[in-house]
Design an enzyme around this catalytic site. Structure first.
Site, PDB file in Angstrom:
ATOM      1  N   GLY A   1       0.767  -1.242   0.000  1.00 11.46           N
ATOM      2  CA  GLY A   1       0.000   0.000   0.000  1.00 11.46           C
ATOM      3  C   GLY A   1       0.797   1.290   0.000  1.00 11.46           C
ATOM      4  O   GLY A   1       0.408   2.259  -0.641  1.00 11.46           O
TER       5      GLY A   1
ATOM      6  N   ASP B   1       0.204   3.670   4.231  1.00  6.39           N
ATOM      7  CA  ASP B   1      -0.736   4.413   3.399  1.00  6.39           C
ATOM      8  C   ASP B   1      -1.915   4.944   4.211  1.00  6.39           C
ATOM      9  O   ASP B   1      -2.338   6.072   4.045  1.00  6.39           O
ATOM     10  CB  ASP B   1      -1.223   3.563   2.209  1.00  6.39           C
TER      11      ASP B   1
ATOM     12  N   ASP C   1      -6.227   3.179  10.048  1.00  9.67           N
ATOM     13  CA  ASP C   1      -7.654   3.080  10.361  1.00  9.67           C
ATOM     14  C   ASP C   1      -7.866   2.436  11.726  1.00  9.67           C
ATOM     15  O   ASP C   1      -7.970   3.128  12.718  1.00  9.67           O
ATOM     16  CB  ASP C   1      -8.456   2.413   9.231  1.00  9.67           C
TER      17      ASP C   1
ATOM     18  N   LYS D   1      -7.956   7.655   9.143  1.00 13.91           N
ATOM     19  CA  LYS D   1      -9.408   7.445   9.219  1.00 13.91           C
ATOM     20  C   LYS D   1      -9.757   7.189  10.688  1.00 13.91           C
ATOM     21  O   LYS D   1      -9.884   6.054  11.137  1.00 13.91           O
ATOM     22  CB  LYS D   1      -9.801   6.251   8.346  1.00 13.91           C
TER      23      LYS D   1
ATOM     24  N   PHE E   1     -14.579   3.888   2.037  1.00 13.20           N
ATOM     25  CA  PHE E   1     -13.552   2.991   1.502  1.00 13.20           C
ATOM     26  C   PHE E   1     -12.876   3.644   0.302  1.00 13.20           C
ATOM     27  O   PHE E   1     -13.512   3.906  -0.721  1.00 13.20           O
ATOM     28  CB  PHE E   1     -14.145   1.633   1.111  1.00 13.20           C
TER      29      PHE E   1
ATOM     30  N   ASP F   1      -5.650  -0.130  -2.438  1.00 11.14           N
ATOM     31  CA  ASP F   1      -6.295  -1.045  -3.368  1.00 11.14           C
ATOM     32  C   ASP F   1      -7.614  -1.591  -2.852  1.00 11.14           C
ATOM     33  O   ASP F   1      -7.953  -1.450  -1.679  1.00 11.14           O
ATOM     34  CB  ASP F   1      -5.382  -2.250  -3.633  1.00 11.14           C
TER      35      ASP F   1
ATOM     36  N   ARG G   1      -4.546   0.435  -7.365  1.00 10.35           N
ATOM     37  CA  ARG G   1      -3.363   1.041  -6.755  1.00 10.35           C
ATOM     38  C   ARG G   1      -2.726   2.096  -7.663  1.00 10.35           C
ATOM     39  O   ARG G   1      -2.104   3.036  -7.199  1.00 10.35           O
ATOM     40  CB  ARG G   1      -2.301  -0.030  -6.463  1.00 10.35           C
TER      41      ARG G   1
END
Length: 195
Positions: free
Chosen positions: A56, A112, A115, A143, A164, A171, A177
């Site tokens: 990511g 990346d 969350d 997030k 999302f 991805d 990506r």
């Protein structure tokens, strides 16, 4: 007002699978440049080790490195957490770990997205056991609505809502990506495609 409307239309037209674009390629470039400045203020001119969480963070790490003129070393960690779903699956697992010696060195872990916090907490715990001189984290996206463990990154590119997102390294089932922007994937496409 007209400019905002035009911008929204431009964003939506970026890719047919996106419901909306949160950050354009230019906005990402500007933020990465500013983040590099923040990082350099903390580390000064000294050497430090970048640890990228792949796959990511590949694009983010590459662009960030190009903005930093310090002597840097690069290593990667591969962690499995999502699989083919849109939500983190239980406990993340380290699939491939560090190869560089980070003992008594300044380390910056790059991811990346932050969350639930589980992945970065796991990687930081692993790195701490290797006794670095210092350990900090940098994430492109934060997030906060999804946090399950107490964790805050030292450097954050953008805070995002609980949607999302794909693009710029992020991805869905290994797709999207390569998009230069970051956008919200249409809900009807958020089901695992055939392998």
């Amino acid at each position: 007002m007209a400019d905002t409307k035009h911008r929204a239309l431009h964003h939506a037209a970026s890719h047919p699978d996106l419901e909306e674009v949160l950050f354009t390629e230019d906005e990402i470039k500007q933020r990465v440049h500013a983040l590099a400045g923040e990082i350099k203020q903390v580390y000064g001119p000294g050497e430090f080790t970048l640890v990228s969480l792949i796959n990511g963070a590949v694009m983010f790490t590459a662009d960030l490195m190009r903005e930093i003129d310090n002597p840097v070393r690069l290593d990667c960690i591969r962690v499995k957490s999502y699989g083919t779903g849109t939500r983190s699956e239980g406990t993340p697992q380290v699939v491939a770990s560090l190869t560089l010696d980070v003992a008594n060195r300044d380390v910056l872990i790059i991811d990346d997205i932050l969350d639930t916090g589980k992945t970065l907490a796991l990687v930081c715990d692993l790195a701490c056991k290797l006794k670095p001189a210092s350990l900090r984290t940098c994430v492109l996206l934060d997030k906060k609505a999804r946090r399950e463990v107490r964790f805050e990154a030292d450097f954050v590119g953008f805070e995002i809502p609980n949607k999302f997102v794909v693009g710029y390294g992020l991805d869905f089932a290994e797709r999207y990506r390569n998009l230069p922007c970051i956008g919200v994937l249409k809900k009807e496409l958020q089901t695992a495609p055939a392998p």
